[in-house]
Design a protein around this motif. Structure first.
Motif, PDB file in Angstrom:
ATOM      1  N   ALA A 206       0.842  -1.206   0.000  1.00 52.58           N
ATOM      2  CA  ALA A 206       0.000   0.000   0.000  1.00 52.58           C
ATOM      3  C   ALA A 206       0.872   1.248   0.000  1.00 52.58           C
ATOM      4  CB  ALA A 206      -0.907  -0.005   1.221  1.00 52.58           C
ATOM      5  N   ARG A 207       0.456   2.255  -0.800  1.00 50.76           N
ATOM      6  CA  ARG A 207       1.182   3.524  -0.838  1.00 50.76           C
ATOM      7  C   ARG A 207       0.222   4.663  -0.509  1.00 50.76           C
ATOM      8  NH1 ARG A 207       4.317   3.970  -6.439  1.00 50.76           N
ATOM      9  NH2 ARG A 207       2.267   3.406  -7.246  1.00 50.76           N
ATOM     10  N   ALA A 208       0.718   5.614   0.274  1.00 56.22           N
ATOM     11  CA  ALA A 208      -0.125   6.734   0.680  1.00 56.22           C
ATOM     12  C   ALA A 208      -0.449   7.638  -0.502  1.00 56.22           C
ATOM     13  CB  ALA A 208       0.571   7.531   1.786  1.00 56.22           C
ATOM     14  N   ARG A 209       0.448   7.718  -1.488  1.00 51.17           N
ATOM     15  CA  ARG A 209       0.224   8.560  -2.647  1.00 51.17           C
ATOM     16  C   ARG A 209       0.918   7.954  -3.852  1.00 51.17           C
ATOM     17  NH1 ARG A 209       4.799  11.697  -3.596  1.00 51.17           N
ATOM     18  NH2 ARG A 209       3.591  13.154  -4.882  1.00 51.17           N
ATOM     19  N   ASP A 210       0.440   8.314  -5.036  1.00 55.53           N
ATOM     20  CA  ASP A 210       1.037   7.846  -6.279  1.00 55.53           C
ATOM     21  C   ASP A 210       1.605   9.066  -6.994  1.00 55.53           C
ATOM     22  OD1 ASP A 210       1.784   6.778  -8.669  1.00 55.53           O
ATOM     23  OD2 ASP A 210      -0.115   5.798  -9.107  1.00 55.53           O
ATOM     24  N   PRO A 211       2.925   9.165  -7.095  1.00 57.85           N
ATOM     25  CA  PRO A 211       3.517  10.357  -7.705  1.00 57.85           C
ATOM     26  C   PRO A 211       3.299  10.441  -9.213  1.00 57.85           C
ATOM     27  CG  PRO A 211       5.208   8.750  -7.211  1.00 57.85           C
ATOM     28  CD  PRO A 211       3.937   8.227  -6.598  1.00 57.85           C
ATOM     29  N   GLY A 212       2.869   9.358  -9.827  1.00 53.94           N
ATOM     30  CA  GLY A 212       2.648   9.385 -11.273  1.00 53.94           C
ATOM     31  C   GLY A 212       3.949   9.297 -12.052  1.00 53.94           C
ATOM     32  N   PRO A 213       3.857   9.332 -13.381  1.00 55.88           N
ATOM     33  CA  PRO A 213       5.058   9.206 -14.204  1.00 55.88           C
ATOM     34  C   PRO A 213       5.971  10.427 -14.056  1.00 55.88           C
ATOM     35  CG  PRO A 213       3.152   9.739 -15.567  1.00 55.88           C
ATOM     36  CD  PRO A 213       2.635   9.444 -14.201  1.00 55.88           C
ATOM     37  N   SER A 214       7.265  10.197 -14.284  1.00 52.95           N
ATOM     38  CA  SER A 214       8.246  11.275 -14.167  1.00 52.95           C
ATOM     39  C   SER A 214       8.122  12.238 -15.346  1.00 52.95           C
ATOM     40  CB  SER A 214       9.657  10.688 -14.127  1.00 52.95           C
ATOM     41  OG  SER A 214       9.954  10.073 -15.377  1.00 52.95           O
ATOM     42  N   ASP A 215       8.773  13.400 -15.216  1.00 52.49           N
ATOM     43  CA  ASP A 215       8.775  14.372 -16.307  1.00 52.49           C
ATOM     44  C   ASP A 215       9.416  13.778 -17.563  1.00 52.49           C
ATOM     45  OD1 ASP A 215       7.611  16.193 -14.632  1.00 52.49           O
ATOM     46  OD2 ASP A 215       9.491  17.210 -14.103  1.00 52.49           O
ATOM     47  N   GLU A 216      10.430  12.959 -17.387  1.00 49.12           N
ATOM     48  CA  GLU A 216      11.099  12.329 -18.533  1.00 49.12           C
ATOM     49  C   GLU A 216      10.144  11.405 -19.279  1.00 49.12           C
ATOM     50  OE1 GLU A 216      15.050   9.565 -19.471  1.00 49.12           O
ATOM     51  OE2 GLU A 216      14.419   9.971 -17.412  1.00 49.12           O
ATOM     52  N   VAL A 217       9.371  10.622 -18.520  1.00 49.56           N
ATOM     53  CA  VAL A 217       8.405   9.717 -19.149  1.00 49.56           C
ATOM     54  C   VAL A 217       7.313  10.501 -19.854  1.00 49.56           C
ATOM     55  CG1 VAL A 217       6.641   7.972 -18.665  1.00 49.56           C
ATOM     56  CG2 VAL A 217       8.883   7.820 -17.562  1.00 49.56           C
ATOM     57  N   LEU A 218       6.831  11.552 -19.220  1.00 50.67           N
ATOM     58  CA  LEU A 218       5.781  12.358 -19.831  1.00 50.67           C
ATOM     59  C   LEU A 218       6.272  13.024 -21.120  1.00 50.67           C
ATOM     60  CD1 LEU A 218       4.205  14.043 -16.666  1.00 50.67           C
ATOM     61  CD2 LEU A 218       3.150  12.313 -18.146  1.00 50.67           C
ATOM     62  N   ALA A 219       7.516  13.505 -21.111  1.00 52.95           N
ATOM     63  CA  ALA A 219       8.074  14.131 -22.304  1.00 52.95           C
ATOM     64  C   ALA A 219       8.194  13.121 -23.436  1.00 52.95           C
ATOM     65  CB  ALA A 219       9.440  14.738 -21.984  1.00 52.95           C
ATOM     66  N   HIS A 220       8.626  11.916 -23.112  1.00 59.47           N
ATOM     67  CA  HIS A 220       8.725  10.861 -24.131  1.00 59.47           C
ATOM     68  C   HIS A 220       7.351  10.528 -24.682  1.00 59.47           C
ATOM     69  CE1 HIS A 220      10.146   7.285 -26.189  1.00 59.47           C
ATOM     70  NE2 HIS A 220       9.156   6.607 -25.618  1.00 59.47           N
ATOM     71  N   LEU A 221       6.347  10.443 -23.811  1.00 54.87           N
ATOM     72  CA  LEU A 221       4.992  10.150 -24.253  1.00 54.87           C
ATOM     73  C   LEU A 221       4.472  11.238 -25.179  1.00 54.87           C
ATOM     74  CD1 LEU A 221       2.427   8.435 -24.062  1.00 54.87           C
ATOM     75  CD2 LEU A 221       1.815   9.725 -21.996  1.00 54.87           C
ATOM     76  N   GLU A 222       4.725  12.476 -24.840  1.00 53.56           N
ATOM     77  CA  GLU A 222       4.275  13.579 -25.686  1.00 53.56           C
ATOM     78  C   GLU A 222       4.933  13.513 -27.065  1.00 53.56           C
ATOM     79  OE1 GLU A 222       1.956  15.747 -25.254  1.00 53.56           O
ATOM     80  OE2 GLU A 222       1.468  15.152 -23.204  1.00 53.56           O
ATOM     81  N   ARG A 223       6.206  13.187 -27.129  1.00 58.53           N
ATOM     82  CA  ARG A 223       6.907  13.072 -28.416  1.00 58.53           C
ATOM     83  C   ARG A 223       6.312  11.948 -29.266  1.00 58.53           C
ATOM     84  NH1 ARG A 223      11.497  13.883 -25.077  1.00 58.53           N
ATOM     85  NH2 ARG A 223      11.965  11.647 -25.127  1.00 58.53           N
ATOM     86  N   GLU A 224       6.020  10.828 -28.638  1.00 54.43           N
ATOM     87  CA  GLU A 224       5.458   9.701 -29.375  1.00 54.43           C
ATOM     88  C   GLU A 224       4.047  10.007 -29.863  1.00 54.43           C
ATOM     89  OE1 GLU A 224       6.945   6.766 -30.344  1.00 54.43           O
ATOM     90  OE2 GLU A 224       8.679   7.956 -29.741  1.00 54.43           O
ATOM     91  N   LEU A 225       3.249  10.672 -29.025  1.00 46.87           N
ATOM     92  CA  LEU A 225       1.901  11.047 -29.452  1.00 46.87           C
ATOM     93  C   LEU A 225       1.939  12.028 -30.617  1.00 46.87           C
ATOM     94  CD1 LEU A 225       0.151  11.428 -25.974  1.00 46.87           C
ATOM     95  CD2 LEU A 225      -0.197   9.598 -27.637  1.00 46.87           C
ATOM     96  N   ALA A 226       2.893  12.981 -30.549  1.00 48.34           N
ATOM     97  CA  ALA A 226       3.032  13.940 -31.648  1.00 48.34           C
ATOM     98  C   ALA A 226       3.474  13.227 -32.924  1.00 48.34           C
ATOM     99  CB  ALA A 226       4.037  15.017 -31.263  1.00 48.34           C
ATOM    100  N   ARG A 227       4.362  12.255 -32.803  1.00 42.34           N
ATOM    101  CA  ARG A 227       4.830  11.517 -33.982  1.00 42.34           C
ATOM    102  C   ARG A 227       3.707  10.747 -34.629  1.00 42.34           C
ATOM    103  NH1 ARG A 227       6.608   6.475 -35.085  1.00 42.34           N
ATOM    104  NH2 ARG A 227       6.336   5.802 -32.907  1.00 42.34           N
ATOM    105  N   LEU A 228       2.774  10.264 -33.796  1.00 44.89           N
ATOM    106  CA  LEU A 228       1.638   9.516 -34.334  1.00 44.89           C
ATOM    107  C   LEU A 228       0.477  10.415 -34.737  1.00 44.89           C
ATOM    108  CD1 LEU A 228       1.635   6.628 -31.684  1.00 44.89           C
ATOM    109  CD2 LEU A 228       2.377   6.466 -34.074  1.00 44.89           C
ATOM    110  N   GLY A 229       0.644  11.736 -34.535  1.00 47.77           N
ATOM    111  CA  GLY A 229      -0.420  12.661 -34.881  1.00 47.77           C
ATOM    112  C   GLY A 229      -1.596  12.616 -33.945  1.00 47.77           C
ATOM    113  N   LEU A 230      -1.365  12.273 -32.721  1.00 46.47           N
ATOM    114  CA  LEU A 230      -2.460  12.160 -31.746  1.00 46.47           C
ATOM    115  C   LEU A 230      -2.423  13.283 -30.743  1.00 46.47           C
ATOM    116  CD1 LEU A 230      -2.215   8.325 -31.059  1.00 46.47           C
ATOM    117  CD2 LEU A 230      -3.821   9.507 -32.557  1.00 46.47           C
TER     118      LEU A 230
END
Length: 230
Positions: A206-230
């Protein structure tokens, strides 16, 4: 007593003693179920004879189609590895997953007991693995005597590596044996709490909070979404 110079090689680790069982059969049976889901197969009947360790032939039945893996009953089949095969399985475990500064070895966690239970179980996957694994262990034990004049428990770490290491580049039955036993050893090891800790797995905590994905992961996701036109 003088201290070794920094340039001296590290001392050779002592060869381990003959393997001593680390886990009871209930634990080993549950382990087999987790790794291979083998006990979910229908009940089988197997005759154990001289081919597998020279034991008198006996009939062994499986659990059936609805085993209790939380509180398993005593196993209705005998363990079939010989003393030499079990010691050689421990040597293979030492080679595949030795102890590190942060994690115990596969031997220390009782993986040889798991391997013994695996090849002894009367289910299709285990029956297929049995001659492959027992034959490979027998060849390793014979190779230890032929090359070094000693049984596998007496091999040094360097001798053990020289005996088992080349199997990764072998052909035929030796390669098939090495790949299978390596997969079983690793699969069993990383279903244990110590294996989870070694790879940083923190599931079921059990975790008291979920910090979510890191800034690096989010930046990579944004690049991939842009590459796919999404």
């Amino acid at each position: 007593m003088s201290q070794p110079l920094p340039t001296d090689p590290p001392p050779e680790p002592q060869a381990p003693e003959p393997y001593v069982s680390k886990i009871d059969r209930r634990t080993a049976l549950a382990w087999v179920g987790v790794v291979g889901a083998a006990a979910a197969v229908g009940a089988g009947v197997v005759v154990y004879g001289p081919k597998f360790g020279g034991r008198p032939a006996v009939e062994a039945k499986g659990y059936g189609t609805d085993p209790n893996l939380v509180h398993p009953a005593p196993a209705p089949w005998p363990r079939i590895m010989t003393r030499a095969q079990l010691d050689t399985a421990a040597a293979a475990c030492d080679h595949i997953l030795p102890a590190t500064a942060t994690a115990p070895s596969a031997r220390a966690l009782g993986v040889p007991d798991f391997l013994n239970e695996w090849v002894s179980a009367p289910y299709p996957e285990q029956l297929k693995d049995r001659p492959l694994i027992l034959g490979g262990l027998d060849r390793l034990a014979a190779g230890a005597q032929r090359r070094f004049g000693k049984p596998t428990p007496a091999l040094s770490a360097a001798e053990r590596a020289a005996l088992i290491g080349p199997l990764a580049a072998a052909k035929g039955a030796d390669l098939a044996f090495f790949r299978r036993i390596r997969r079983l050893v690793i699969g069993a090891y990383y279903t244990t709490p110590q294996g989870f800790k070694d790879i940083g797995y923190i599931g079921n905590v059990a975790r008291a909070r979920d910090p979510g994905p890191s800034d690096e992961v989010l930046a990579h996701l944004e690049r991939e979404l842009a590459r796919l036109g999404l």
